[in-house]
Design a protein around this motif. Structure first.
Motif, mmCIF file in Angstrom:
data_model
loop_
_atom_site.group_PDB
_atom_site.id
_atom_site.type_symbol
_atom_site.label_atom_id
_atom_site.label_comp_id
_atom_site.label_asym_id
_atom_site.label_seq_id
_atom_site.Cartn_x
_atom_site.Cartn_y
_atom_site.Cartn_z
ATOM 1 N N CYS A 81 -8.786 0.015 10.177
ATOM 2 C CA CYS A 81 -8.631 0.298 8.754
ATOM 3 C C CYS A 81 -8.973 -0.957 7.970
ATOM 4 O O CYS A 81 -8.151 -1.847 7.848
ATOM 5 C CB CYS A 81 -7.200 0.729 8.459
ATOM 6 N N ARG A 82 -10.189 -1.016 7.476
ATOM 7 C CA ARG A 82 -10.614 -2.225 6.756
ATOM 8 C C ARG A 82 -11.018 -1.873 5.336
ATOM 9 O O ARG A 82 -11.190 -0.717 4.998
ATOM 10 C CB ARG A 82 -11.786 -2.868 7.498
ATOM 11 N N GLY A 83 -11.212 -2.903 4.540
ATOM 12 C CA GLY A 83 -11.757 -2.742 3.184
ATOM 13 C C GLY A 83 -10.947 -1.771 2.344
ATOM 14 O O GLY A 83 -9.719 -1.786 2.362
ATOM 15 N N THR A 84 -11.684 -0.916 1.646
ATOM 16 C CA THR A 84 -11.033 0.020 0.731
ATOM 17 C C THR A 84 -10.056 0.930 1.460
ATOM 18 O O THR A 84 -8.983 1.242 0.947
ATOM 19 C CB THR A 84 -12.095 0.901 0.045
ATOM 20 N N VAL A 85 -10.444 1.364 2.675
ATOM 21 C CA VAL A 85 -9.580 2.257 3.449
ATOM 22 C C VAL A 85 -8.241 1.583 3.722
ATOM 23 O O VAL A 85 -7.176 2.157 3.488
ATOM 24 C CB VAL A 85 -10.260 2.655 4.775
ATOM 25 N N GLY A 86 -8.306 0.337 4.169
ATOM 26 C CA GLY A 86 -7.086 -0.412 4.448
ATOM 27 C C GLY A 86 -6.253 -0.566 3.190
ATOM 28 O O GLY A 86 -5.022 -0.444 3.215
ATOM 29 N N GLU A 87 -6.938 -0.794 2.075
ATOM 30 C CA GLU A 87 -6.234 -1.016 0.814
ATOM 31 C C GLU A 87 -5.498 0.251 0.349
ATOM 32 O O GLU A 87 -4.351 0.191 -0.090
ATOM 33 C CB GLU A 87 -7.237 -1.462 -0.249
ATOM 34 N N VAL A 88 -6.182 1.391 0.484
ATOM 35 C CA VAL A 88 -5.551 2.651 0.075
ATOM 36 C C VAL A 88 -4.322 2.929 0.942
ATOM 37 O O VAL A 88 -3.256 3.302 0.440
ATOM 38 C CB VAL A 88 -6.556 3.829 0.157
ATOM 39 N N LEU A 89 -4.435 2.703 2.248
ATOM 40 C CA LEU A 89 -3.295 2.924 3.147
ATOM 41 C C LEU A 89 -2.166 1.935 2.842
ATOM 42 O O LEU A 89 -0.986 2.270 2.903
ATOM 43 C CB LEU A 89 -3.737 2.780 4.608
ATOM 44 N N TYR A 90 -2.564 0.717 2.478
ATOM 45 C CA TYR A 90 -1.589 -0.328 2.173
ATOM 46 C C TYR A 90 -0.820 0.009 0.899
ATOM 47 O O TYR A 90 0.412 -0.087 0.850
ATOM 48 C CB TYR A 90 -2.352 -1.652 2.041
ATOM 49 N N ILE A 91 -1.551 0.429 -0.149
ATOM 50 C CA ILE A 91 -0.884 0.757 -1.413
ATOM 51 C C ILE A 91 0.066 1.934 -1.216
ATOM 52 O O ILE A 91 1.162 1.963 -1.766
ATOM 53 C CB ILE A 91 -1.925 1.059 -2.528
ATOM 54 N N ALA A 92 -0.343 2.903 -0.381
ATOM 55 C CA ALA A 92 0.515 4.070 -0.141
ATOM 56 C C ALA A 92 1.655 3.739 0.838
ATOM 57 O O ALA A 92 2.491 4.577 1.111
ATOM 58 C CB ALA A 92 -0.312 5.233 0.387
ATOM 59 N N ASN A 93 1.651 2.507 1.340
ATOM 60 C CA ASN A 93 2.682 2.076 2.297
ATOM 61 C C ASN A 93 2.768 2.946 3.547
ATOM 62 O O ASN A 93 3.847 3.189 4.089
ATOM 63 C CB ASN A 93 4.051 2.002 1.615
ATOM 64 N N PHE A 94 1.583 3.409 4.014
ATOM 65 C CA PHE A 94 1.574 4.247 5.209
ATOM 66 C C PHE A 94 1.954 3.470 6.464
ATOM 67 O O PHE A 94 2.205 4.057 7.500
ATOM 68 C CB PHE A 94 0.205 4.935 5.371
ATOM 69 N N SER A 95 2.011 2.141 6.337
ATOM 70 C CA SER A 95 2.438 1.364 7.510
ATOM 71 C C SER A 95 3.895 1.640 7.851
ATOM 72 O O SER A 95 4.353 1.299 8.933
ATOM 73 C CB SER A 95 2.227 -0.127 7.245
ATOM 74 N N LYS A 96 4.628 2.261 6.892
ATOM 75 C CA LYS A 96 6.012 2.621 7.194
ATOM 76 C C LYS A 96 6.088 3.893 8.041
ATOM 77 O O LYS A 96 7.147 4.239 8.547
ATOM 78 C CB LYS A 96 6.803 2.817 5.906
ATOM 79 N N LEU A 97 4.972 4.604 8.134
ATOM 80 C CA LEU A 97 4.961 5.862 8.892
ATOM 81 C C LEU A 97 4.085 5.785 10.134
ATOM 82 O O LEU A 97 4.320 6.483 11.110
ATOM 83 C CB LEU A 97 4.429 7.005 8.013
ATOM 84 N N PHE A 98 3.028 4.971 10.068
ATOM 85 C CA PHE A 98 2.056 4.902 11.155
ATOM 86 C C PHE A 98 1.929 3.467 11.647
ATOM 87 O O PHE A 98 2.173 2.536 10.880
ATOM 88 C CB PHE A 98 0.657 5.311 10.666
ATOM 89 N N THR A 99 1.504 3.324 12.901
ATOM 90 C CA THR A 99 1.034 2.008 13.327
ATOM 91 C C THR A 99 -0.399 1.889 12.820
ATOM 92 O O THR A 99 -1.239 2.739 13.101
ATOM 93 C CB THR A 99 1.036 1.907 14.854
ATOM 94 N N ILE A 100 -0.651 0.847 12.028
ATOM 95 C CA ILE A 100 -1.989 0.686 11.434
ATOM 96 C C ILE A 100 -2.580 -0.631 11.891
ATOM 97 O O ILE A 100 -1.889 -1.648 11.899
ATOM 98 C CB ILE A 100 -1.902 0.704 9.891
ATOM 99 N N SER A 101 -3.827 -0.610 12.327
ATOM 100 C CA SER A 101 -4.481 -1.871 12.678
ATOM 101 C C SER A 101 -5.920 -1.881 12.191
ATOM 102 O O SER A 101 -6.444 -0.859 11.790
ATOM 103 C CB SER A 101 -4.439 -2.074 14.189
#
Lengths: 101, 462
Positions: A81-101
């Motif tokens: 998850c890089r660039g814009t994709v990473g940013e969208v997931l980050y803003i939505a705080n999906f790291s609290k639900l998924f393991t994201i790398s």
């Protein structure tokens, strides 16, 4: 969007390519269906390396996939998850639900 | 509908002619049905739009504090912009972005709009409002839908800005000299994703020392691309805020980011003015106690209660409930219609918070005296409340006529803690803390402390 699926060692890898938005709904769902229907599959990895954009309905699809995985005791991981994709997931705080790398 | 054989050249004669006539007639009828459908559809849409506009209309008395602009991608916006005043004179604003757009998105925002309005008017804390919005969204939305939302509170008395951001671009606090003072990034999942039991209502706070403006935007703004294809992003918004003086900001944001044709997503901007001015909210919201009538018959000032409410709260109840709005709500139901909750709410909030923060939790007000102080204060408060093993707060309110004064509330709040020195707390005006007691004195007929600060007694007009 295009989707490629591979299996290895009980891990289903779903590679997404292109724009991940509402138009990908059916394609994404059937890829998840196939992975979850396979009893050998212990976990699902969704690869965003080829995704250049995702919208809020894509986030909704990820939530559904997570819920379905959890009901059968599986994990969904989001990788590359890089660039814009990473940013969208980050803003939505999906790291609290998924393991994201 | 069948569209068919008018052009068939295999048929001819009266039979074909009749069929053609029938088809033309059918086509005409179909056309009329379609026109009628379109007309009624437009009428229904118009009514739905009027209803939603009414529900989201911002109180005109907030015009000096809140300005907003919305650019829906279609007739209905999936973005929500709301603002309300709390009973104690703070302003709470909400910017929400519902999954999808158009009528469906606007429609599912209804329960959230209602919850926001009700909770804020009753004076619940920002975290409690966030939790209730999440519960409303979780109960009403499909599992693949959610609402990215930012809640912001500004308390003009203390100068505190408090934000809960779940899934929206960062809220940016910029001062009059166009410097960035604080940035409240998304720290939570959007509303409606987590079950109420898993919800995290924690907020972030900042103390403004100079007049500022807090900008909330939806991702329809940050996801836009400029002429060279670059995403606007948070930095684009910040650059614009920094390069435009306060009064012109909304117009600048609007003309820069919203003139784009064929917008794909709803765009919205909300600007909340954050200029601390001790007591300004009072001047606008709540009048001071009306002057007492001349003591014609000095009856000793005893209250003849129409009702009395007593509450004793242990540690678990103190941790669980947002007490002051609950009590305010009960009082509003006991009082005659038209009761204005403002004055009593402020009195209760100040006394109750003093009892909890200073009496039971033994927090030191000086913690608040730096820009990050409020955050430190809130973190400590939460930690100590979680650790608190014993303590009670007792609260009683009686309402009734006092001879020579008319209708009055008699409020008593005491705590089992070590008390505090009200003079020391009250003396430090001009700082972030210490305004509370002065505020209560200005609103009430009388304020007395007993038991070394562990019990407070107030008489005030309704």
């Amino acid at each position: 969007m295009q989707i490629q699926q591979t299996r290895a060692n009980g891990l289903a890898r779903i590679e997404l390519n292109g724009r991940f938005d509402f138009s990908s709904h059916r394609l994404f769902r059937s890829a998840c269906d196939a992975a979850f229907a396979d009893a050998e599959v212990k976990g699902v990895e969704i690869d965003f390396a080829g995704v250049d954009y995702l919208d809020s309905s894509a986030l909704g699809m990820l939530l559904l996939a997570r819920e379905r995985a959890a009901s059968s005791g599986r994990q969904v991981e989001l990788v590359n998850c890089r660039g814009t994709v990473g940013e969208v997931l980050y803003i939505a705080n999906f790291s609290k639900l998924f393991t994201i790398s | 509908m069948t569209t068919a054989s008018a052009s068939s050249d295999l048929e001819s004669g009266p039979e074909a002619l009749r069929r053609l006539e029938a088809e033309v007639a059918e086509l005409g009828a179909e056309n009329a049905r379609l026109s009628e459908y379109r007309r009624s559809n437009e009428e229904e849409e118009k009514r739905a739009k009027e209803m939603l506009d009414r529900m989201t209309e911002i109180d005109p008395s907030l015009a000096g504090h809140v300005s907003s602009w919305m650019g829906p991608a279609s007739r209905f916006s999936g973005d929500i912009v709301l603002a309300e005043r709390t009973p104690s004179g703070s302003v709470v604003a909400f910017l929400g972005d519902v999954t999808g757009h158009g009528l469906a998105a606007a429609f599912i925002s209804v329960p959230v709009i209602r919850t926001f309005t009700a909770m804020t008017r009753k004076g619940f804390s920002l975290g409690a409002i966030a939790a209730e919005l999440n519960a409303a969204a979780f109960a009403n939305l499909r599992r693949d839908q959610f609402i990215a939302g930012t809640l912001a509170l500004f308390d003009p008395d203390s100068g505190m800005v408090e934000v809960w951001n779940g899934g929206n671009p960062a809220a940016l606090l910029v001062d009059e000299d166009c410097r960035l003072q604080a940035r409240f990034r998304s720290e939570h999942l959007p509303l409606g994703v987590l079950a109420p039991a898993d919800f995290d209502p924690r907020t972030k706070a900042f103390l403004v020392e100079v007049p500022c403006q807090l900008a909330l935007v939806s991702d329809g703004i940050t996801e836009q691309r400029d002429a060279s294809g670059r995403r606007v992003g948070e930095l684009g918004v910040l650059d614009l805020l920094k390069s435009t003086a306060l009064p012109a900001r909304l117009a600048a944001l609007r003309s820069k980011y919203t003139e784009i044709p064929d917008r794909e997503d709803d765009c919205s901007v909300l600007l909340l003015d954050c200029a601390a001015g001790g007591g300004r909210s009072l001047a606008e919201g709540i009048a001071a106690s009306p002057p007492l009538p001349a003591p014609a018959e000095a009856g000793g000032g005893r209250l003849d209660p129409a009702w009395e409410l007593t509450l004793k709260l242990g540690v678990d109840a103190l941790r669980r409930a947002d007490i002051v709005p609950l009590v305010s709500h009960v009082v509003a139901n006991l009082q005659p219609p038209g009761h204005d909750p403002g004055r009593l709410h402020v009195v209760l909030a100040e006394l109750f918070n003093n009892a909890l923060d200073h009496g039971l939790l033994q927090l030191d007000s000086r913690l608040k005296d730096s820009p990050d102080g409020f955050q430190i204060w809130m973190d400590k408060r939460e930690a100590r409340l979680n650790r608190l093993s014993e303590g009670t707060i007792e609260l009683s309110i009686a309402a009734g006529a006092v001879a020579g004064k008319g209708e009055r509330f008699h409020v008593r709040i005491s705590d089992s803690g070590g008390g505090f020195d009200p003079d020391a707390v009250g003396a430090a005006t001009g700082l972030a803390h210490g305004r509370g007691i002065a505020l209560v004195r200005s609103l009430a007929d009388s304020l007395e402390y007993h038991a070394g600060g562990a019990a407070a007694e107030v008489v005030c007009a309704p």
